[in-house]
Design a protein around this motif. Structure first.
Motif, PDB file in Angstrom:
ATOM      1  N   MET A   5       0.839  -1.174   0.000  1.00  0.00           N
ATOM      2  CA  MET A   5       0.000   0.000   0.000  1.00  0.00           C
ATOM      3  C   MET A   5       0.888   1.241   0.000  1.00  0.00           C
ATOM      4  SD  MET A   5      -2.957   1.088   2.691  1.00  0.00           S
ATOM      5  CE  MET A   5      -1.990   1.630   4.075  1.00  0.00           C
ATOM      6  N   LYS A   6       0.623   2.128  -0.891  1.00  0.00           N
ATOM      7  CA  LYS A   6       1.384   3.362  -0.981  1.00  0.00           C
ATOM      8  C   LYS A   6       0.637   4.459  -0.231  1.00  0.00           C
ATOM      9  CE  LYS A   6       3.365   6.587  -4.219  1.00  0.00           C
ATOM     10  NZ  LYS A   6       3.456   7.018  -5.584  1.00  0.00           N
ATOM     11  N   ARG A   7       1.355   5.150   0.646  1.00  0.00           N
ATOM     12  CA  ARG A   7       0.762   6.222   1.434  1.00  0.00           C
ATOM     13  C   ARG A   7       1.404   7.538   1.025  1.00  0.00           C
ATOM     14  NH1 ARG A   7       1.343   8.452   7.037  1.00  0.00           N
ATOM     15  NH2 ARG A   7       3.363   7.462   7.106  1.00  0.00           N
ATOM     16  N   GLU A   8       0.582   8.518   0.722  1.00  0.00           N
ATOM     17  CA  GLU A   8       1.089   9.832   0.332  1.00  0.00           C
ATOM     18  C   GLU A   8       1.533  10.595   1.575  1.00  0.00           C
ATOM     19  OE1 GLU A   8      -0.203  13.554  -2.501  1.00  0.00           O
ATOM     20  OE2 GLU A   8      -1.776  12.344  -1.603  1.00  0.00           O
ATOM     21  N   ILE A   9       2.793  11.005   1.585  1.00  0.00           N
ATOM     22  CA  ILE A   9       3.330  11.775   2.694  1.00  0.00           C
ATOM     23  C   ILE A   9       3.630  13.169   2.167  1.00  0.00           C
ATOM     24  CG2 ILE A   9       5.211  12.011   4.353  1.00  0.00           C
ATOM     25  CD1 ILE A   9       5.442   8.945   4.273  1.00  0.00           C
ATOM     26  N   LYS A  10       2.945  14.150   2.745  1.00  0.00           N
ATOM     27  CA  LYS A  10       3.186  15.528   2.347  1.00  0.00           C
ATOM     28  C   LYS A  10       2.949  16.436   3.540  1.00  0.00           C
ATOM     29  CE  LYS A  10      -1.406  16.167   0.251  1.00  0.00           C
ATOM     30  NZ  LYS A  10      -2.129  16.567  -0.962  1.00  0.00           N
ATOM     31  N   PHE A  11       3.484  17.637   3.430  1.00  0.00           N
ATOM     32  CA  PHE A  11       3.401  18.613   4.501  1.00  0.00           C
ATOM     33  C   PHE A  11       2.970  19.959   3.942  1.00  0.00           C
ATOM     34  CE2 PHE A  11       6.362  15.472   6.006  1.00  0.00           C
ATOM     35  CZ  PHE A  11       6.149  15.403   7.373  1.00  0.00           C
ATOM     36  N   ARG A  12       2.508  20.792   4.853  1.00  0.00           N
ATOM     37  CA  ARG A  12       2.321  22.208   4.560  1.00  0.00           C
ATOM     38  C   ARG A  12       2.986  22.932   5.730  1.00  0.00           C
ATOM     39  NH1 ARG A  12      -4.130  22.903   5.990  1.00  0.00           N
ATOM     40  NH2 ARG A  12      -3.837  22.812   8.243  1.00  0.00           N
ATOM     41  N   ALA A  13       3.251  24.222   5.541  1.00  0.00           N
ATOM     42  CA  ALA A  13       3.891  24.996   6.606  1.00  0.00           C
ATOM     43  C   ALA A  13       3.228  26.356   6.715  1.00  0.00           C
ATOM     44  CB  ALA A  13       5.377  25.165   6.318  1.00  0.00           C
ATOM     45  N   TYR A  14       3.011  26.762   7.940  1.00  0.00           N
ATOM     46  CA  TYR A  14       2.524  28.110   8.196  1.00  0.00           C
ATOM     47  C   TYR A  14       3.739  28.959   8.552  1.00  0.00           C
ATOM     48  CZ  TYR A  14       0.073  32.091  10.118  1.00  0.00           C
ATOM     49  OH  TYR A  14      -0.377  33.364  10.358  1.00  0.00           O
ATOM     50  N   SER A  15       3.924  30.056   7.834  1.00  0.00           N
ATOM     51  CA  SER A  15       5.038  30.956   8.103  1.00  0.00           C
ATOM     52  C   SER A  15       4.609  31.964   9.162  1.00  0.00           C
ATOM     53  CB  SER A  15       5.455  31.690   6.831  1.00  0.00           C
ATOM     54  OG  SER A  15       6.318  32.764   7.153  1.00  0.00           O
ATOM     55  N   SER A  16       5.250  31.909  10.317  1.00  0.00           N
ATOM     56  CA  SER A  16       4.938  32.878  11.366  1.00  0.00           C
ATOM     57  C   SER A  16       5.458  34.266  10.999  1.00  0.00           C
ATOM     58  CB  SER A  16       5.512  32.421  12.705  1.00  0.00           C
ATOM     59  OG  SER A  16       6.896  32.212  12.597  1.00  0.00           O
ATOM     60  N   HIS A  17       6.342  34.334  10.015  1.00  0.00           N
ATOM     61  CA  HIS A  17       6.865  35.624   9.559  1.00  0.00           C
ATOM     62  C   HIS A  17       5.914  36.269   8.537  1.00  0.00           C
ATOM     63  CE1 HIS A  17       9.758  38.668   8.404  1.00  0.00           C
ATOM     64  NE2 HIS A  17       9.595  38.308   7.142  1.00  0.00           N
ATOM     65  N   ASN A  18       5.480  35.479   7.555  1.00  0.00           N
ATOM     66  CA  ASN A  18       4.598  36.000   6.492  1.00  0.00           C
ATOM     67  C   ASN A  18       3.112  35.854   6.821  1.00  0.00           C
ATOM     68  OD1 ASN A  18       6.902  36.453   4.984  1.00  0.00           O
ATOM     69  ND2 ASN A  18       6.746  34.531   3.889  1.00  0.00           N
ATOM     70  N   HIS A  19       2.810  35.068   7.852  1.00  0.00           N
ATOM     71  CA  HIS A  19       1.419  34.791   8.246  1.00  0.00           C
ATOM     72  C   HIS A  19       0.623  34.199   7.085  1.00  0.00           C
ATOM     73  CE1 HIS A  19       2.287  36.835  11.972  1.00  0.00           C
ATOM     74  NE2 HIS A  19       2.741  37.852  11.284  1.00  0.00           N
ATOM     75  N   LYS A  20       1.247  33.212   6.425  1.00  0.00           N
ATOM     76  CA  LYS A  20       0.617  32.526   5.292  1.00  0.00           C
ATOM     77  C   LYS A  20       0.900  31.035   5.373  1.00  0.00           C
ATOM     78  CE  LYS A  20       0.746  34.133   1.148  1.00  0.00           C
ATOM     79  NZ  LYS A  20       1.205  34.589  -0.161  1.00  0.00           N
TER      80      LYS A  20
END
Length: 141
Positions: free
Chosen positions: A1-16
């Motif tokens: 079984m293949k599991r998709e591993i991905k991330f997102r990041a919140y920039s505390s500097h840019n607030h995005k």
């Protein structure tokens, strides 16, 4: 079984919030995150990059659910709902994504997030995240 591993990041500097394309650690244990702002890659360093992992799940609208997302959980039986936060509990000797802030009236015998998706009785909808939408958690029990 293949599991998709991905991330997102919140920039505390840019607030995005940014999708993450690369994560590296240097010899001094500093974290370097390459994120995509839609035009060019940007670098986020250490505490500036608040990383959140994809759970592998999608809400009722097909939106990917990440750690740090705020979910509205609704029953199909009577339409009652509550708001809770997706959290990784690995630091608490419970290596799983689950929900934090579930009202006491809602009782799950096991992992609430897994139970919700396996039972099909309740639905989840991403309504925000802990960095950009903290007001959604105000006034909760």
């Amino acid at each position: 079984m293949k599991r998709e591993i991905k991330f997102r990041a919140y920039s505390s500097h840019n607030h995005k919030m940014y999708p993450v394309s690369n994560i590296e650690w240097d010899i001094d244990d500093h974290i370097w995150v390459t994120a995509d702002d839609g035009k060019n890659g940007i670098e986020l360093i250490d505490e500036e990059a608040n990383l959140m992992q994809y759970t592998g799940l999608h809400d009722k609208n097909g939106r990917a659910i990440y750690e740090g997302d705020i979910l509205r959980v609704t029953t199909g039986e009577d339409g009652e709902s509550y708001v809770a936060t997706v959290k990784w509990f690995g630091d608490e000797d419970y290596p799983a994504f689950d929900l934090e802030g579930i009202p006491a009236a809602w009782n799950y015998d096991a992992n609430a997030l897994a139970t919700i998706f396996q039972s099909g009785v309740e639905t989840c909808e991403v309504i925000g995240n802990i960095f950009e939408d903290k007001q959604l958690l105000e006034g909760k029990q």
